[in-house]
Write an enzyme that holds these catalytic residues in place. Structure first.
Site, mmCIF file in Angstrom:
data_model
loop_
_atom_site.group_PDB
_atom_site.id
_atom_site.type_symbol
_atom_site.label_atom_id
_atom_site.label_comp_id
_atom_site.label_asym_id
_atom_site.label_seq_id
_atom_site.Cartn_x
_atom_site.Cartn_y
_atom_site.Cartn_z
ATOM 1 N N ARG A 92 4.832 -4.630 4.899
ATOM 2 C CA ARG A 92 5.414 -3.439 4.268
ATOM 3 C C ARG A 92 4.565 -2.192 4.496
ATOM 4 N NH1 ARG A 92 6.394 -5.365 -1.771
ATOM 5 N NH2 ARG A 92 4.665 -6.758 -1.280
ATOM 6 N N GLU A 97 -1.395 -13.884 2.346
ATOM 7 C CA GLU A 97 -0.116 -13.518 2.938
ATOM 8 C C GLU A 97 -0.087 -11.989 2.986
ATOM 9 O OE1 GLU A 97 4.517 -13.107 1.644
ATOM 10 O OE2 GLU A 97 3.527 -14.970 1.034
ATOM 11 N N THR A 115 7.159 -10.605 4.246
ATOM 12 C CA THR A 115 8.194 -9.576 4.388
ATOM 13 C C THR A 115 8.568 -9.382 5.852
ATOM 14 O OG1 THR A 115 7.026 -8.466 2.548
ATOM 15 C CG2 THR A 115 8.977 -7.379 3.409
ATOM 16 N N LYS A 165 10.550 -20.541 0.173
ATOM 17 C CA LYS A 165 10.042 -19.603 -0.815
ATOM 18 C C LYS A 165 11.124 -19.411 -1.884
ATOM 19 C CE LYS A 165 8.577 -14.727 -1.109
ATOM 20 N NZ LYS A 165 8.231 -13.533 -0.308
#
Length: 211
Positions: free
Chosen positions: A45, A41, A69, A129
């Site tokens: 960022r 994953e 993110t 999640k």
């Protein structure tokens, strides 16, 4: 989503990775694949995340690759264009979820309380999640949610080898997201053997009695 769930359940751990240099994408992918963890994953960022995903997808077509993110529709589009298999967001944003559904890409949004779980279920989601896992009550909270809701969870945030087995023992947990085996510092320093050893240790642990 069923196929993705099966893949996640088979892997048990998904490395959550912040990559700072696009040229690290291929050695990173090779290290993960060769040490038995063909998944990643890549969090959005960092500025090179999308390019890194694109490179990894081209070089390692067999890998399971997600974008993490993800906060905007533009990021969803960029991730899809780069070839991701799924989208992960830290929170539950109905607009982002709806956009992903309309685009036909699987999204695993972050939740940490009953109200958010119900909102996600109302939009047809059954894989979520649990984030930030440890700060949100950890295994105890997960067990409480599991007792009420027919959903699957991917806990992330504070998960490590120390508590991995405890999380995986919860029936609703498909897999755990973790950063401990892919520290950014080792990638930045090009210490691929050291990083590979951490990945190998995690895989070896998973193959033990608790797997």
């Amino acid at each position: 989503m069923t196929m993705l769930n099966n893949q996640l359940a088979s892997l048990k751990v998904i490395p959550v990775i912040a990559i700072n240099k696009v040229e690290d994408a291929i050695p990173l992918g090779r290290t993960l694949v060769e040490n038995g963890m063909p998944c990643a994953e890549i969090t959005l960022r960092t500025a090179c995340a999308i390019d890194a995903i694109r490179l990894m997808r081209k070089e390692f077509p067999e890998m399971l690759i997600g974008a993490g993110t993800v906060l905007t529709n533009e990021q969803v589009d960029a991730a899809i264009d780069a070839g991701v298999d799924f989208i992960v967001s830290p929170g539950f944003n109905p607009k982002t979820v709806e956009y992903c559904i309309n685009k036909g890409v699987s999204i695993i949004p972050g939740v940490n309380n009953p109200s958010l779980v119900e909102q996600a279920m109302d939009m047809g989601l059954r894989t979520l999640k649990f984030f930030p896992a440890e700060s949100s009550g950890g295994v105890g909270m997960l067990k409480a949610l599991t007792a009420v809701y027919p959903v699957k969870f991917m806990p992330t945030g504070g998960v490590s080898l120390r508590n991995l087995d405890e999380y995986l023992s919860v029936p609703s947990v498909l897999a755990c997201g973790g950063t401990w085996m892919v520290p950014t510092k080792l990638m930045d320093e090009g210490k691929w053997d050291d990083l590979g050893a951490l990945v190998h240790d995690a895989v070896t642990h998973l193959s033990g009695p608790q797997s």
